[in-house]
Write a protein that holds these residues in place. Structure first.
Motif, PDB file in Angstrom:
ATOM      1  N   TYR A  89      38.260  -1.894  36.100  1.00  0.00           N
ATOM      2  CA  TYR A  89      38.875  -3.082  36.684  1.00  0.00           C
ATOM      3  C   TYR A  89      38.592  -4.302  35.822  1.00  0.00           C
ATOM      4  O   TYR A  89      37.541  -4.423  35.203  1.00  0.00           O
ATOM      5  CB  TYR A  89      38.340  -3.331  38.095  1.00  0.00           C
ATOM      6  N   GLU A  90      39.547  -5.218  35.813  1.00  0.00           N
ATOM      7  CA  GLU A  90      39.424  -6.418  35.008  1.00  0.00           C
ATOM      8  C   GLU A  90      40.262  -7.524  35.632  1.00  0.00           C
ATOM      9  O   GLU A  90      40.995  -7.299  36.592  1.00  0.00           O
ATOM     10  CB  GLU A  90      39.917  -6.147  33.581  1.00  0.00           C
ATOM     11  N   TYR A  91      40.158  -8.722  35.069  1.00  0.00           N
ATOM     12  CA  TYR A  91      41.033  -9.830  35.422  1.00  0.00           C
ATOM     13  C   TYR A  91      41.524 -10.391  34.102  1.00  0.00           C
ATOM     14  O   TYR A  91      40.756 -10.972  33.339  1.00  0.00           O
ATOM     15  CB  TYR A  91      40.287 -10.896  36.240  1.00  0.00           C
ATOM     16  N   ARG A  92      42.785 -10.187  33.804  1.00  0.00           N
ATOM     17  CA  ARG A  92      43.319 -10.550  32.497  1.00  0.00           C
ATOM     18  C   ARG A  92      43.367 -12.071  32.319  1.00  0.00           C
ATOM     19  O   ARG A  92      43.245 -12.820  33.289  1.00  0.00           O
ATOM     20  CB  ARG A  92      44.700  -9.914  32.305  1.00  0.00           C
ATOM     21  N   PRO A  93      43.533 -12.555  31.073  1.00  0.00           N
ATOM     22  CA  PRO A  93      43.434 -13.996  30.800  1.00  0.00           C
ATOM     23  C   PRO A  93      44.299 -14.849  31.717  1.00  0.00           C
ATOM     24  O   PRO A  93      45.478 -14.562  31.933  1.00  0.00           O
ATOM     25  CB  PRO A  93      43.907 -14.083  29.342  1.00  0.00           C
TER      26      PRO A  93
ATOM     27  N   ALA B   6      38.033 -11.836  32.973  1.00  0.00           N
ATOM     28  CA  ALA B   6      36.943 -10.937  33.350  1.00  0.00           C
ATOM     29  C   ALA B   6      37.175  -9.636  32.594  1.00  0.00           C
ATOM     30  O   ALA B   6      38.156  -8.929  32.848  1.00  0.00           O
ATOM     31  CB  ALA B   6      36.934 -10.693  34.852  1.00  0.00           C
ATOM     32  N   CYS B   7      36.293  -9.325  31.651  1.00  0.00           N
ATOM     33  CA  CYS B   7      36.459  -8.121  30.835  1.00  0.00           C
ATOM     34  C   CYS B   7      36.337  -6.867  31.697  1.00  0.00           C
ATOM     35  O   CYS B   7      35.647  -6.872  32.732  1.00  0.00           O
ATOM     36  CB  CYS B   7      35.404  -8.082  29.735  1.00  0.00           C
ATOM     37  N   PRO B   8      36.987  -5.783  31.304  1.00  0.00           N
ATOM     38  CA  PRO B   8      36.904  -4.550  32.090  1.00  0.00           C
ATOM     39  C   PRO B   8      35.462  -4.080  32.272  1.00  0.00           C
ATOM     40  O   PRO B   8      34.649  -4.156  31.353  1.00  0.00           O
ATOM     41  CB  PRO B   8      37.698  -3.539  31.253  1.00  0.00           C
ATOM     42  N   VAL B   9      35.169  -3.627  33.479  1.00  0.00           N
ATOM     43  CA  VAL B   9      33.888  -2.966  33.735  1.00  0.00           C
ATOM     44  C   VAL B   9      33.955  -1.581  33.100  1.00  0.00           C
ATOM     45  O   VAL B   9      34.883  -0.811  33.353  1.00  0.00           O
ATOM     46  CB  VAL B   9      33.630  -2.861  35.250  1.00  0.00           C
ATOM     47  N   LEU B  10      32.988  -1.255  32.268  1.00  0.00           N
ATOM     48  CA  LEU B  10      32.967   0.033  31.576  1.00  0.00           C
ATOM     49  C   LEU B  10      32.053   1.047  32.261  1.00  0.00           C
ATOM     50  O   LEU B  10      32.230   2.256  32.110  1.00  0.00           O
ATOM     51  CB  LEU B  10      32.539  -0.155  30.119  1.00  0.00           C
TER      52      LEU B  10
END
Length: 550
Positions: A441-445, A511-515
């Motif tokens: 999951y992430e939040y793109r720019p 928010a960068c992707p959770v890895l």
């Protein structure tokens, strides 16, 4: 003779009537019960074939049928797309048999099982089956077949390719949605075996789970997948598929049955490394898992990430996916090499200086806290240990007035005022927004406020803060995409950034992707000029009101 009557404008359901009565049958609509009826049409006397009639109606509408002195009991539409009423004469009354849409759906399923093996004459077989089993004529049979036959949802092949093609463009890929910002919703099946396999649609598994050793006769062949090649399939979420060894006509392994969830979904069929008698492995990845796997491949090429062509060549060689798909998926799932490099490869921003803030400690006293200034214009500040683990736990489980939430809310605004110098107070502000991130999951720019406005208008957002109460084991950093500012939080950390003056869009962030692991954040947006009487709800989006500038 087939006749229609419209009882409701834009009604979506139909009531089909078949009459074997040798007299004219009157159709009566019962809008208020059997005591009051409205004539709605008539069926001609039946001859060698039944007469028929269609009524467009709504779920719950009731009807009664009358031929001379004979009358039927009322029948009520079930609410499906189609209901069927079969009329026949009796000694003292008309018999009205109601076949609901669910029963018709089940009947078409039986029809499909009976006729699907036909190499020719499939439609005639279907018509004969429905006519012999329930006396349904072809013009109604075609409606039911189109509405309820499994073939209406038949998955289709959208494109093909092979493992050897290293070009970023593969025939028919870009034509079906790969030019957008996200991959198309499809399933990609990769056959890494030295033998061809078949892909079957396990239509019976759409409604219930199917054993992994399902017989092939319970499935429909979609296509073959040659050795070291792949196919792209468009289908519907929830549909199940079976990988079958072409030479044995049996499932390739116990994991050969898989269900398409939605979005981009990848299936890899490979030789097992567990011994010569072991069956092939079938691995599956959804879109979020694929994003993480591609990042792991990319890490091996990180030292080349300053030069895109060299990096992509390395990534193609490192990946276990076909080179062309690797390049496309990486670009679409990570948006760009620059974004992956910023999120995964570049280090966190070192503080430029420290400032001291006085913050509420939860017991009525203030404590001095050192904050790290990560960028001066627009201002970005990080505070380590803003909330304790106990406070975060309580915050997650309780957001009622008087709880730790109210105490931390006061602390939010203390930090915001102290760091920015803006006149920010809790009254009239937007509520805290909780976001939870699972792996991938992430939040793109994006911008929280009106990027480019300088200055913003009264009541608009001027700053944001994030409290990180769960943090990812890997990934999950917050980055500012116009430069290299990056903040990877620890549990309880706090990030504040301002954009009251931001003509160059420097507050755009992601928010960068959770890895690995999960991340939870409490986000507060700050507006200057709101109050208990003039709240954020009085202000138009992005603060575009007629109020004076700040």
């Amino acid at each position: 003779m087939l006749r229609f009557v419209l009882l409701a404008v834009c009604a979506a359901q139909e009531l089909h009537i078949l009459s074997k009565v040798p007299e004219t049958v009157q159709v009566h609509w019962l809008p208020g019960g059997d005591a009051k009826s409205h004539p709605s049409g008539e069926l001609e006397p039946a001859g060698e074939e039944a007469s028929s009639f269609i009524i467009n109606t709504y779920a719950g509408h009731s009807f009664r049928f009358q031929a001379g002195t004979l009358s039927s009991k009322p029948v009520t539409h079930s609410g499906g797309a189609y209901d069927l009423v079969k009329l026949s004469p009796g000694a003292a009354a008309l018999t009205a048999e109601l076949v609901t849409a669910d029963q018709l759906h089940s009947l078409v399923g039986e029809m499909y099982s009976h006729c699907r093996e036909r190499d020719s004459g499939y439609i005639k077989c279907c018509h004969d089956f429905l006519n012999k089993s329930r006396g349904i004529p072809p013009f109604f049979a075609d409606k039911y077949m189109n509405a309820f036959s499994p073939h209406r949802l038949m998955p289709r092949v959208a494109g093909r390719g092979d493992f050897k093609d290293s070009k970023s463009h593969i025939h028919n890929l870009d034509d079906d949605g790969y030019g957008g910002s996200l991959p198309p919703d499809e399933m990609v099946v990769l056959n890494n075996m030295p033998i061809p396999v078949e892909l079957h649609w396990a239509y019976a598994a759409d409604a219930s789970d199917l054993a992994s050793d399902t017989a092939v006769h319970d499935t429909t062949l979609i296509t073959d997948v040659g050795s070291k090649s792949f196919v792209r399939i468009t289908g519907h979420p929830g549909q199940s598929f079976l990988a079958v060894a072409q030479h044995t006509r049996q499932p390739v392994s116990k994991t050969a049955l898989f269900r398409y969830p939605s979005e981009l979904f990848v299936v890899m069929i490979s030789e097992s490394s567990s011994g010569k008698d072991a069956k092939p492995d079938v691995a599956i990845w959804d879109q979020d898992e694929l994003k993480i796997i591609l990042s792991e491949f990319a890490k091996k090429c990180g030292d080349r990430s300053h030069e895109e062509q060299s990096f992509m060549e390395c990534l193609k060689q490192t990946s276990s996916f076909p080179p062309a798909l690797t390049a496309l998926w990486f670009q679409l799932l990570w948006t760009s090499l620059q974004h992956w490099r910023h999120c995964v490869y570049l280090p966190d921003t070192a503080p430029l200086r420290h400032i001291t803030l006085e913050l509420h400690d939860g017991s009525g006293r203030n404590r001095s806290v050192k904050a790290q200034v990560l960028r001066e214009k627009p201002f970005v500040v990080g505070i380590a240990g803003f909330a304790t683990a106990e406070e975060c736990k309580e915050l997650i489980t309780s957001q009622a007035p008087g709880s730790i939430f109210a105490k931390l809310y006061t602390r939010f605004f203390q930090a915001a005022r102290g760091a920015s110098g803006y006149d920010l107070w809790p009254e009239g502000q937007e509520p805290v927004n909780w976001l939870h991130y699972k792996p991938g999951y992430e939040y793109r720019p994006h911008c929280d406020g009106g990027c480019g406005y300088d200055p913003v208008t009264l009541g608009a957002r001027v700053a944001s803060s994030l409290l990180y109460c769960n943090v990812a084991e890997q990934g999950g950093s917050t980055i500012f995409t116009k430069d290299t500012t990056k903040f990877t939080p620890a549990k309880g950390d706090f990030l504040f950034f301002a954009y009251k003056h931001d003509p160059d869009f420097m507050s755009m962030h992601a928010a960068c992707p959770v890895l690995k692991g999960v991340k939870s954040t409490a986000t507060q947006w700050y507006r200057e000029g709101v109050s208990a009487d003039y709240t954020w709800e009085h202000v138009q989006d992005l603060g575009q009101s007629h109020s004076p500038e700040l």
